[in-house]
Design a protein around this motif. Sequence first.
Motif, PDB file in Angstrom:
ATOM      1  N   GLU A  40       0.844  -1.195   0.000  1.00 29.27           N
ATOM      2  CA  GLU A  40       0.000   0.000   0.000  1.00 29.27           C
ATOM      3  C   GLU A  40       0.880   1.247   0.000  1.00 29.27           C
ATOM      4  OE1 GLU A  40      -3.287   0.501   3.157  1.00 29.27           O
ATOM      5  OE2 GLU A  40      -1.503   1.445   4.016  1.00 29.27           O
ATOM      6  N   LEU A  43       0.718   4.887   1.354  1.00 25.54           N
ATOM      7  CA  LEU A  43      -0.049   5.585   2.393  1.00 25.54           C
ATOM      8  C   LEU A  43       0.395   7.042   2.466  1.00 25.54           C
ATOM      9  CD1 LEU A  43      -1.992   5.604   4.816  1.00 25.54           C
ATOM     10  CD2 LEU A  43      -0.135   4.650   6.205  1.00 25.54           C
ATOM     11  N   ASP A  76      -3.121   4.766  -2.018  1.00 35.01           N
ATOM     12  CA  ASP A  76      -4.091   3.697  -1.784  1.00 35.01           C
ATOM     13  C   ASP A  76      -4.874   3.947  -0.504  1.00 35.01           C
ATOM     14  OD1 ASP A  76      -3.229   1.953  -3.978  1.00 35.01           O
ATOM     15  OD2 ASP A  76      -1.391   1.751  -2.812  1.00 35.01           O
ATOM     16  N   ALA A  77      -4.262   4.660   0.416  1.00 32.24           N
ATOM     17  CA  ALA A  77      -4.872   4.935   1.715  1.00 32.24           C
ATOM     18  C   ALA A  77      -4.328   6.253   2.225  1.00 32.24           C
ATOM     19  CB  ALA A  77      -4.557   3.815   2.705  1.00 32.24           C
ATOM     20  N   TYR A  79      -3.927   8.764   5.965  1.00 31.04           N
ATOM     21  CA  TYR A  79      -4.070   8.897   7.413  1.00 31.04           C
ATOM     22  C   TYR A  79      -4.311  10.357   7.744  1.00 31.04           C
ATOM     23  CZ  TYR A  79       0.915  10.250   7.411  1.00 31.04           C
ATOM     24  OH  TYR A  79       2.123  10.867   7.173  1.00 31.04           O
ATOM     25  N   ALA A 119     -13.490   8.260   0.704  1.00 37.53           N
ATOM     26  CA  ALA A 119     -12.605   7.102   0.597  1.00 37.53           C
ATOM     27  C   ALA A 119     -13.368   5.882   0.100  1.00 37.53           C
ATOM     28  CB  ALA A 119     -11.966   6.819   1.953  1.00 37.53           C
ATOM     29  N   LYS A 167     -10.744   3.429  -1.458  1.00 37.57           N
ATOM     30  CA  LYS A 167      -9.526   3.689  -0.690  1.00 37.57           C
ATOM     31  C   LYS A 167      -9.770   3.411   0.792  1.00 37.57           C
ATOM     32  CE  LYS A 167      -7.668   5.717  -4.405  1.00 37.57           C
ATOM     33  NZ  LYS A 167      -6.444   5.291  -5.121  1.00 37.57           N
ATOM     34  N   ARG A 168      -8.670   3.392   1.551  1.00 35.01           N
ATOM     35  CA  ARG A 168      -8.762   3.152   2.990  1.00 35.01           C
ATOM     36  C   ARG A 168      -8.400   4.418   3.760  1.00 35.01           C
ATOM     37  NH1 ARG A 168      -8.847  -1.881   5.130  1.00 35.01           N
ATOM     38  NH2 ARG A 168      -7.153  -1.542   6.625  1.00 35.01           N
ATOM     39  N   TYR A 188      -7.375   5.976   7.707  1.00 36.39           N
ATOM     40  CA  TYR A 188      -6.889   5.682   9.049  1.00 36.39           C
ATOM     41  C   TYR A 188      -6.871   6.959   9.888  1.00 36.39           C
ATOM     42  CZ  TYR A 188      -4.918   1.899   6.176  1.00 36.39           C
ATOM     43  OH  TYR A 188      -4.751   0.874   5.272  1.00 36.39           O
ATOM     44  N   ASP A 203     -11.462   2.699   8.651  1.00 34.90           N
ATOM     45  CA  ASP A 203     -10.787   1.431   8.389  1.00 34.90           C
ATOM     46  C   ASP A 203      -9.835   1.028   9.502  1.00 34.90           C
ATOM     47  OD1 ASP A 203     -11.710   0.633   5.637  1.00 34.90           O
ATOM     48  OD2 ASP A 203     -11.016   2.664   5.225  1.00 34.90           O
ATOM     49  N   SER A 255       3.070  -1.610   3.924  1.00 38.85           N
ATOM     50  CA  SER A 255       2.640  -0.233   3.675  1.00 38.85           C
ATOM     51  C   SER A 255       3.836   0.702   3.661  1.00 38.85           C
ATOM     52  CB  SER A 255       1.639   0.211   4.746  1.00 38.85           C
ATOM     53  OG  SER A 255       1.170   1.522   4.493  1.00 38.85           O
TER      54      SER A 255
END
Length: 405
Positions: free
Chosen positions: A5, A7, A25-26, A28, A55, A60-61, A63, A91, A245
Amino acid sequence: MHHPELLAPAGDLEKLRIAFDYGADAAYLGGEQFGLRAQAGNFDLDTLARARELAAARGKRLYLTLNAYLRPADFSAFAEYLEQLKSLDLDAYIVSDPGVLGLLRRVDPGREIHLSTQANTTNAEAVGFWGAAGVCRVNLARELSLEEIRAIRKETAVELEVFVHGALCVAYSGRCLLSAAMTGRSANQGACAHPCRWRYALVEETRPGEYFPIEEDGRGSYLMNSRDLCLIEHLPLLVEAGIHSLKIEGRMKTLYYLAAVTRVYRAALDRYLADPAGYRCDPLWRDELDKVSHRPYDTGFLFGGQDALVHTDDSKYRRTHDFVGVVRELAGDGRALVEGRNRFFPGAILELIGPQMRQVEFTAGELRSESGDLLAAGQPNARIVMALPAGARVGDLLRREGAGL
């Protein structure tokens, strides 16, 4: 081969969109409480809900950082905050305090939990301990070498995450008491004043008011200021080591920084995954990373045994380009509505950049206001109508050379 991933940080809702548009992909982000970036553009509950919808719509993820170290008086408010967060169905939460982890397991037992680098996890036994406590991913301590990372990977099934780009802290895994001691603002509770980046001099007791630089340098001495991490040339080593990640630092960085850095790491990661045997690091990627504001780049502790001293020159941020605008709307006649971020003039040589490493140089033509008035210059926060190269898209960015070192 697994596909790690990418991030990226998100300091506000616009930056979240940019992170996803430019290849993350994600992402935070931080809420209004209990994170480690109290000065960032953090998300209230309503904005968190919008971020979650964004998201999910893009696959997507998302956090949420809850990685502050809490004091006894904090736990009641923290428990109430967790109850409010549950319905958002984020997520994962990112934590560092074992007390926070314990309360999370009781209040929201089904939520995925990631461990922050603040927990300074440096060995497989520690990873196993956290895994048994309910953590599914560990962001390893930045002090680890590649060989140490590989050794940990072999001994645990817990997901591993590492930082690949961004600012480093002189403290051990970012756990610093300097800010609290000097300003009363605790870095471990999200309020770091960054005193490691201040300018210092010596004062002799009998000579008050006379300041002596520690080194002969006109800018002063920055004894605690570290370089910035940049591992763009070494991504294959981390992928092959089984890292799940790859994390970019910078929730307090600019929209331009986020876009430029994310798209470079996206391009590099995709090219390697498509053809590992034929992969070569494109010199363009490093050139692009030099165009954002940064301190001199370094590989941190990845290869071990390197000079850990902080040099005077490391204190100065540098960049080669200025961010001058964001494309907000497109018209059918080749013109666009641009939101200005720095001043530029008709006739300036600009560069348009976008996702998938799209970039094209062009000369700015006439600039007009939305009402049609001719403008002498594009200004910060102004809404500017101007012609752009073919293929421009909403969300593309404009920059110009000339910021210098």
